[in-house]
Every structure is written in structure tokens, then in C-alpha cells.
Design an enzyme around this catalytic site. Structure first.
Site, mmCIF file in Angstrom:
data_model
loop_
_atom_site.group_PDB
_atom_site.id
_atom_site.type_symbol
_atom_site.label_atom_id
_atom_site.label_comp_id
_atom_site.label_asym_id
_atom_site.label_seq_id
_atom_site.Cartn_x
_atom_site.Cartn_y
_atom_site.Cartn_z
ATOM 1 N N HIS A 1 13.131 5.306 12.870
ATOM 2 C CA HIS A 1 12.932 5.461 11.418
ATOM 3 C C HIS A 1 13.798 6.632 10.943
ATOM 4 O O HIS A 1 14.050 7.566 11.686
ATOM 5 C CB HIS A 1 11.439 5.743 11.181
ATOM 6 C CG HIS A 1 11.001 5.636 9.752
ATOM 7 N ND1 HIS A 1 11.298 6.595 8.814
ATOM 8 C CD2 HIS A 1 10.270 4.690 9.104
ATOM 9 C CE1 HIS A 1 10.766 6.243 7.643
ATOM 10 N NE2 HIS A 1 10.137 5.076 7.799
ATOM 11 N N ASP B 1 0.798 -1.227 0.000
ATOM 12 C CA ASP B 1 0.000 0.000 0.000
ATOM 13 C C ASP B 1 0.830 1.276 0.000
ATOM 14 O O ASP B 1 0.333 2.339 0.358
ATOM 15 C CB ASP B 1 -0.908 -0.013 1.239
ATOM 16 C CG ASP B 1 -0.101 -0.273 2.512
ATOM 17 O OD1 ASP B 1 1.120 -0.013 2.507
ATOM 18 O OD2 ASP B 1 -0.693 -0.731 3.509
HETATM 19 C C1 UD1 Z 1 6.682 4.952 3.690
HETATM 20 C C2 UD1 Z 1 5.299 4.522 3.181
HETATM 21 C C3 UD1 Z 1 4.544 3.809 4.294
HETATM 22 C C4 UD1 Z 1 5.356 2.681 4.900
HETATM 23 C C5 UD1 Z 1 6.713 3.229 5.330
HETATM 24 C C6 UD1 Z 1 7.604 2.130 5.846
HETATM 25 C C7 UD1 Z 1 4.131 5.932 1.570
HETATM 26 C C8 UD1 Z 1 3.286 7.124 1.366
HETATM 27 N N1 UD1 Z 1 4.531 5.696 2.820
HETATM 28 O O1 UD1 Z 1 6.465 5.938 4.694
HETATM 29 O O2 UD1 Z 1 3.342 3.293 3.763
HETATM 30 O O3 UD1 Z 1 4.667 2.181 6.007
HETATM 31 O O4 UD1 Z 1 7.367 3.829 4.197
HETATM 32 O O5 UD1 Z 1 8.684 2.635 6.583
HETATM 33 O O6 UD1 Z 1 4.437 5.238 0.636
HETATM 34 N N2 UD1 Z 1 14.166 8.629 4.705
HETATM 35 C C9 UD1 Z 1 15.526 8.577 4.498
HETATM 36 N N3 UD1 Z 1 16.092 7.355 4.167
HETATM 37 C C10 UD1 Z 1 15.370 6.236 4.061
HETATM 38 C C11 UD1 Z 1 13.990 6.276 4.280
HETATM 39 C C12 UD1 Z 1 13.396 7.486 4.592
HETATM 40 O O7 UD1 Z 1 16.209 9.581 4.606
HETATM 41 O O8 UD1 Z 1 15.950 5.176 3.765
HETATM 42 C C13 UD1 Z 1 13.519 9.920 5.099
HETATM 43 C C14 UD1 Z 1 13.459 10.970 3.972
HETATM 44 O O9 UD1 Z 1 13.630 12.242 4.535
HETATM 45 C C15 UD1 Z 1 12.038 10.816 3.453
HETATM 46 C C16 UD1 Z 1 11.301 10.516 4.751
HETATM 47 O O10 UD1 Z 1 12.186 9.678 5.499
HETATM 48 O O11 UD1 Z 1 11.598 11.969 2.769
HETATM 49 C C17 UD1 Z 1 9.950 9.840 4.612
HETATM 50 O O12 UD1 Z 1 10.026 8.712 3.723
HETATM 51 P P1 UD1 Z 1 8.687 8.284 2.917
HETATM 52 O O13 UD1 Z 1 8.989 7.055 2.127
HETATM 53 O O14 UD1 Z 1 8.138 9.451 2.202
HETATM 54 O O15 UD1 Z 1 7.639 7.991 4.063
HETATM 55 P P2 UD1 Z 1 7.629 6.875 5.191
HETATM 56 O O16 UD1 Z 1 7.064 7.524 6.422
HETATM 57 O O17 UD1 Z 1 8.930 6.207 5.255
HETATM 58 N N1 UDP Z 2 12.231 -3.513 10.614
HETATM 59 C C1 UDP Z 2 13.601 -3.649 10.417
HETATM 60 N N2 UDP Z 2 14.451 -2.846 11.126
HETATM 61 C C2 UDP Z 2 13.992 -1.912 12.012
HETATM 62 C C3 UDP Z 2 12.586 -1.775 12.188
HETATM 63 C C4 UDP Z 2 11.730 -2.597 11.469
HETATM 64 O O1 UDP Z 2 14.053 -4.486 9.635
HETATM 65 O O2 UDP Z 2 14.792 -1.218 12.629
HETATM 66 C C5 UDP Z 2 11.316 -4.368 9.817
HETATM 67 C C6 UDP Z 2 10.228 -5.094 10.577
HETATM 68 O O3 UDP Z 2 10.669 -6.388 10.948
HETATM 69 C C7 UDP Z 2 9.087 -5.148 9.570
HETATM 70 C C8 UDP Z 2 9.309 -3.952 8.691
HETATM 71 O O4 UDP Z 2 10.630 -3.493 8.950
HETATM 72 O O5 UDP Z 2 9.183 -6.303 8.728
HETATM 73 C C9 UDP Z 2 8.311 -2.901 9.005
HETATM 74 O O6 UDP Z 2 8.656 -1.726 8.363
HETATM 75 P P1 UDP Z 2 7.979 -0.345 8.720
HETATM 76 O O7 UDP Z 2 7.524 -0.337 10.134
HETATM 77 O O8 UDP Z 2 8.945 0.693 8.294
HETATM 78 O O9 UDP Z 2 6.760 -0.285 7.711
HETATM 79 P P2 UDP Z 2 5.255 -0.850 7.747
HETATM 80 O O10 UDP Z 2 5.292 -2.310 7.985
HETATM 81 O O11 UDP Z 2 4.543 -0.094 8.826
HETATM 82 O O12 UDP Z 2 4.737 -0.481 6.407
#
Ligand code: UD1
Ligand code: UDP
Length: 386
Positions: A242, A96
Site C-alpha cells: 500500500h 465505508d
Molecule cells: C483508506 C480508507 C479505508 C480503505 C483504504 C483502501 C478511510 C478512513 N480509510 O485507508 O477504509 O480500506 O483506503 O486502501 O477512508 N497514499 C498515497 N497515495 C495513494 C493512496 C494513499 O500517497 O494513492 C498515502 C498518503 O500518505 C495518505 C496515506 O497513504 O495520507 C493514507 O491514505 P488514507 O486514504 O488516509 O488511508 P488508507 O489507509 O488508504
Molecule cells: N488491489 C489492487 N492492487 C493491489 C492490491 C489490491 O488492485 O496491489 C485491489 C483488490 O483486488 C481489491 C481492492 O484493491 O479489489 C482492495 O483494496 P484495499 O485492500 O486497498 O481496500 P479495502 O478493500 O480493504 O477497503
């Protein structure tokens, strides 16, 4: 042989797609191509390296503090170029995220059949989780094959008019990844974590990132954790943070200087699942963690008002508690001090899969592309049948 392109971009998609990419590599009926959008960067690469997934294409779209429209347009633009150059016979998208919906729309515009992994989850509220509930409903409109993790998610799709013949219940591939990983007992690269593991102290494992919880609610979560840390000196709160700076700014200030709060960088999947396996209680708003923790018998308090994963709530292992600061403190307190309550929640239940979801998924995709037979549905554990 038909070519299937797996497209994903975030950590949870990479974890849940890894078993499928692995099974595709071994398949004699299908050719595999992997495209990552790079919606996440460090958190995506960390998973791909662990599972030995080397992308063929990388759209590298991440921007700091990126907008939803930015993720959508950069993904669609990158895929437009890719599909114009060469069209796979099908694409696989997972879950999603905005990556998955953008990829589904781009594929639809090119007439490429879409396989949706983890199809049919519904919270029933378009605004929560945001934007994920809308994303997965949009993808359901476009998919040719819906790989539903449970019979409940299958029913959601049927209720929306999706034909039964286009749905296969596979179990969730996260359980394939979990079973593979947890048996390996990874060592912690952070020595502070190894010390916590050796101490035998009770661990409260916390993860949070949801967009709808960012801001005031997440500040409240930070304050709740600070109060729990002050009251429960023997407990260690471990918080793999995160990468999102918005999350860190809201959550971490209240926790600075607390000796029994350990904030880490995102952990490698092997390390995280080991931590999950030794945690006492899990407090989270994550989707994936809600699926993993129950199969390890860990009580899970979910900081959300609703869930699209009701199976473990029904089984009693997961409880929805929202994000109110006092409620979080109270619910953790009950689990820490009421042994009967803890025992009732600490049941290993496995509604989400049996470790063979990827195998079923590949068979279903081969059937879609006329190079295999239809596969039997995954049967949930008997006690969950209604
Ligand atoms: C995204 C997904 C969410 C999922 C989550 C898992 C959407 C809209 N959201 O949300 O459904 O649950 O990932 O974690 O698709 N960033 C980094 N490095 C990374 C990852 C993130 O710097 O490796 C920072 C960046 O500033 C980025 C921000 O995190 O702009 C948010 O990342 P984004 O993918 O937009 O949203 P998530 O909250 O991670
Ligand atoms: N996870 C990981 N390292 C972390 C935190 C979570 O590998 O430090 C894994 C966790 O086991 C799960 C997945 O990341 O499988 C969940 O990711 P996240 O919470 O970012 O996204 P969501 O599942 O809410 O979309």
C-alpha cells in the site's frame, strides 16, 4: 432525465464503482456525472484509467499522512461548492471510507437523496474496523436507497429499523469487476512477477493496510512473514505494498534482503486479480480481497479479529486469525503442509455476487427516481441459505 452523481475517492471504491459508472453511461434513463475526492491519488487514478472512467470533477484532497478529520473537512468543503453550483438528483456513495460518509453528509445537507452501495455490512464493533464501522453506520442513517450486497447485510439493516422497501439486495459490484478483469489475464509490468508466475512456485499473496493494525501489530506481521520466508524456501511471498508510508515503515524493514519475498508497488487491478488467480494462499486484512479470493477458490487467512463479511467464513474459505505473529506463522504452516486442511478451504464459493450487481443497482436507482420498475433481489447460492 435525472442526473446521478457518483462520488468516490479510494482504490476499493473506484473498483466497486467502476461497473456502476459503466452501467450508468449505457443507461437511457439516467445521466451520469462522476466526482472523485482524490482521497487516494496514484491508487485511484490507476483504477480509473483501467476502467476508462474520466471524472467530471476532482477535489484532489490527498495529503501525505492525512488525518481522518482532514479527509472529512476537505471533502465536505469541496462538495459544498459543487452542490451549491449545481445539484444532482441523487448521489451514489460506496462502502465505508471517510470519502463516502463525508459525501453522504454533504449531500444530506443539500437535500439530495443518497444511494448507498454495499450497504448493511456490520462487524458489530464500532472500533474495528476503525473508522469504517462507524462510517457505514452513519451513511445508513442518511441514505434513501440501500443497495445491500447479500441477504445477511439486508437483515442487518432491517434489524436497525431501515424499511424493507428502501433496500435492494444486488450482490457486490466487486464480483462484476473481478469477472470482467480476471478473464483478461493481464500481463505483469514488473518482470520479477512474470518470472514468479512462470516458475510455478507456490505464492503466498499478502496485503495489509488497516488503520487498527498499523504500528506494533503490523511490525509483528512483518516478522511473521520473515520467519515464513526463512522456513519455506520454495515459497514466494508477494506483497504489493500500500502507498501509505506508515504501513511501509512498519512492515518492510523485517523483509529486506529476503530472496523469496517480492515487494511491489500497488498493482493495477488486472495484474492483481491475475496474481490472485495464481496464488496458493492469501493473507490479508483487506475487505475487497476477502470477497474476491473466495470466488477464485483461494484459502484466505484474514489478519483481523472480526469481519463484516461473514459469508465466506461460514462457507469455510476464509479464516479469521488476528495479527499475532506466532499465530500467523502457524496458520500459514498448516495450510502449506496439511493437504486435507488446504482442500477444505480451497473451495470456490460465490456468496458475494453473480456479476450482475451493477445492472440491479442501476435499475434500483431508476426506480428510486421514478423512471423504472422495482428490481428483484439477488439470490445467494442455495448452500448459503440458512
Ligand atoms: C483508506 C480508507 C479505508 C480503505 C483504504 C483502501 C478511510 C478512513 N480509510 O485507508 O477504509 O480500506 O483506503 O486502501 O477512508 N497514499 C498515497 N497515495 C495513494 C493512496 C494513499 O500517497 O494513492 C498515502 C498518503 O500518505 C495518505 C496515506 O497513504 O495520507 C493514507 O491514505 P488514507 O486514504 O488516509 O488511508 P488508507 O489507509 O488508504
Ligand atoms: N488491489 C489492487 N492492487 C493491489 C492490491 C489490491 O488492485 O496491489 C485491489 C483488490 O483486488 C481489491 C481492492 O484493491 O479489489 C482492495 O483494496 P484495499 O485492500 O486497498 O481496500 P479495502 O478493500 O480493504 O477497503
Amino acid at each position: 432525465m435525472p442526473t446521478v452523481m457518483s462520488i468516490f475517492g479510494t482504490r476499493p471504491e473506484a473498483i466497486k464503482m467502476a461497473p456502476i459508472v459503466g452501467a450508468l453511461k449505457r443507461s437511457h434513463a439516467l445521466d451520469s456525472v462522476v466526482t472523485v475526492t482524490g482521497q487516494h491519488r496514484e491508487m485511484l487514478d490507476q483504477v480509473n484509467e483501467l476502467f476508462d472512467v474520466v471524472p467530471d470533477y476532482d477535489l484532489n484532497i490527498l495529503e501525505q499522512r492525512q488525518s481522518l478529520s482532514g479527509i472529512m473537512t476537505r471533502t465536505m468543503d469541496g462538495l459544498e461548492k459543487l452542490f451549491t453550483a449545481s445539484k444532482p438528483d441523487a448521489v451514489i456513495v460506496q462502502g465505508d471510507t471517510t470519502t463516502s460518509t463525508a459525501a453522504a453528509i454533504a449531500a444530506f445537507y443539500h437535500g439530495i437523496p443518497i444511494v448507498h452501495v454495499e450497504a448493511g455490512l456490520r462487524s458489530g464493533n464500532l472500533l474495528s474496523p476503525f473508522p469504517e464501522e462507524a462510517n457505514r453506520k452513519l451513511t445508513s442513517q442518511l441514505a434513501s436507497l440501500h443497495l445491500a450486497p447479500t441477504s445477511e447485510s439486508r437483515s442487518n439493516l432491517v434489524a436497525e429499523g431501515v424499511s424493507s422497501s428502501a433496500i435492494v439486495v444486488t450482490g457486490n459490484t466487486v464480483i462484476d469487476a473481478l469477472l470482467d478483469s480476471v478473464g483478461k489475464q493481464a500481463s505483469f509490468s514488473d518482470p520479477r512477477l512474470e518470472a514468479v508466475a512462470e516458475s510455478g512456485r507456490r505464492i503466498l499473496l499478502v496485503t495489509t493496510h488497516r488503520r487498527e493494525n498499523q504500528g506494533n501489530a503490523m511490525q509483528g506481521v512483518g516478522r511473521a512473514l520473515a520467519r515464513i520466508a526463512d522456513r519455506e524456501r520454495d515459497l514466494v511471498i508477494v506483497l504489493p505494498a500500500h502507498k501509505n508510508p506508515v504501513v511501509r515503515e512498519a512492515l518492510l524493514p523485517a523483509l529486506s534482503g529476503k530472496a523469496n519475498v517480492l515487494v511491489t508497488e500497488p498493482l493495477g487491478y488486472g495484474e492483481f486479480t491475475r496474481l490472485l488467480s495464481i496464488a496458493h494462499i492469501v493473507l490479508t486484512d483487506s475487505g475487497g480481497v476477502q470477497e474476491e479470493a473466495p470466488s477464485l477458490g483461494k484459502p484466505v487467512l484474514v489478519m483481523r479479529e472480526n469481519t463484516e463479511r461473514p459469508e465466506a467464513v461460514e462457507a469455510g474459505t476464509v479464516k479469521l486469525i488476528g495479527t499475532d505473529e506466532n499465530t500467523i506463522v502457524e496458520e500459514v504452516n498448516i495450510l502449506l503442509h496439511d493437504e486435507d486442511h488446504f482442500a477444505r478451504m480451497a473451495n470456490a464459493v460465490n456468496p458475494y455476487g453473480d456479476g450482475k450487481a451493477a445492472e440491479r443497482s442501476i435499475a434500483a436507482i431508476a426506480h428510486l427516481l421514478n423512471v423504472g420498475d422495482r428490481v428483484a433481489d439477488f439470490e445467494p447460492a442455495p448452500y448459503l441459505r440458512r
